[in-house]
Scaffold this active site. Sequence first.
Site, mmCIF file in Angstrom:
data_model
loop_
_atom_site.group_PDB
_atom_site.id
_atom_site.type_symbol
_atom_site.label_atom_id
_atom_site.label_comp_id
_atom_site.label_asym_id
_atom_site.label_seq_id
_atom_site.Cartn_x
_atom_site.Cartn_y
_atom_site.Cartn_z
ATOM 1 C CD GLU A 130 10.395 12.968 12.328
ATOM 2 O OE1 GLU A 130 11.573 12.266 11.199
ATOM 3 O OE2 GLU A 130 9.092 12.376 11.982
ATOM 4 C CB CYS B 134 13.180 8.989 8.776
ATOM 5 S SG CYS B 134 13.761 7.729 7.484
ATOM 6 C CD GLU C 115 12.961 4.860 8.519
ATOM 7 O OE1 GLU C 115 12.959 4.903 9.522
ATOM 8 O OE2 GLU C 115 13.421 4.284 7.530
ATOM 9 C CE LYS D 254 -2.087 2.494 3.290
ATOM 10 N NZ LYS D 254 -1.907 4.063 2.124
#
Length: 489
Positions: A383, A284, A250, A175
């Site tokens: 973040e 990331c 992750e 997906k």
Amino acid sequence: MTWTPSAIIDSESLVGQGAPIPVVNPANEEVIAEIPEADEALVERAMTSARAAFERGDWRLMSVEERQRILRACADAIEAAAAEIAEIECSNTGIPLAQIRNGAAIRAAGNFRFFADYIGQMAGELYEQARDYLTLVRREPVGVAVLISPWNSPLALGSMKVASAIAFGNSCVLKPAEQAPLGLTRLVEVIQGAGLPPGVVNLVNGFGASVGERLVRHPHADRISFTGGTHTGRRIMAAAGENLKPSIMELGGKSANIIFDDADFDQALDGALLGIFSNNGQQCLAGSRILVQSGIADRFTEALVERARRICVGDPRAPDTEVGPLANRNHYRHVMGFVPDAADRGARILVGGERPKGFDRGFYFSPTVAEVDSNSHRLCQEEIFGPFASLMRFDTDEQAYRIANDSRFGLVGYAWSRDIDRILTAQDRIAAGTIWCNTPMMRDLHAPFGGIRESGVGAEGGRAAEAFYTHQKSVIIPRNRLNLRKLGA
């Protein structure tokens, strides 16, 4: 507008009955595709197809040599269509076209080639400690993998998931992120003609809260691999845990990039810029907290700000563009929300922090550096996931390690020094899954890539993928006919 199927199942492109998902070009805010979301029936069909393909065994039981041949054919097919796929990906993500052509598209083909090579080197184990027995330990594929890829680097990371899952004989359902499904959907269409049996690689498009949830909770799912935000990762891992489904997560990062006073100045400067501004800053593994030792801080800050000011922001198709738009409107608002206001005495914008001049449309955000006084500031703890660096000074090595590790994340870390003893100490003291020493982002697919703390659970890469996508089977064989006790004789 681009036509994109709701699903690819048994090598067939299908249209679902769900509500249309608008796909927007972030460079001009135009809708370039509307994809009917894969409805519940299509999700069920995809998972059933993957399970049937696995049980049939025409891929699982295929010889390693033949599987290698097909994986390499997938790589060839991706390379042949690389220009087309890169154009689609650029329109969908806003990543500069040159970076996709020279990076993600090559990496996507390379992922299939790497795992073709890897499975040719696998070996079982043999134990002979028990004199009368041979104990063999084999690895077998686990079944059906549910793969959920992110919007920031769909081609590179989505292809990594597919290649690593199927190389060992599994089937999968992929997906893509609903914000960036186009390039990865085209890639899956392309590899269907490379010799994969129907049902080995399936794809469904849709939202995470609906399609993603159905996939994760489906009884046919044997493994779940997700790359994305920490909040979503928690939800997926909780759902997977309820059904005892092993998962790889992750997730996010807020990585420290430590510049010691004896670093190669020019290399460290180039590396710091690449670490935060490549891929439009949306990665990331970005070195988003730049820590500079006091002795070189003034010089380094001045050079960093000047270089950031000169970065070419523009149309991602233009050959000289270095940073394109952010991926979507919501993310643009998210990044812009981190610009400190005049009342914030703990942070000062040195460059950027605004929409670049000359852009009336598109989700453009200037490369930004903010100097902060404390690592507790939100610019150092949250973040941002954009071309937005925080800059701090430190005096001693111990202070640098303390600041670097003062984070709920632990994905990667960077260290720059000419002193090998300092580098060896840094790699030992920085708490993260990957440490890059005197280099920006380099990936050897043999090595595991994954984080600690809120950056995730598990890892991807050669041996890590083998451990995740296969299970061990012990086989015990007597050397000679046994003299067994005769119960009831």
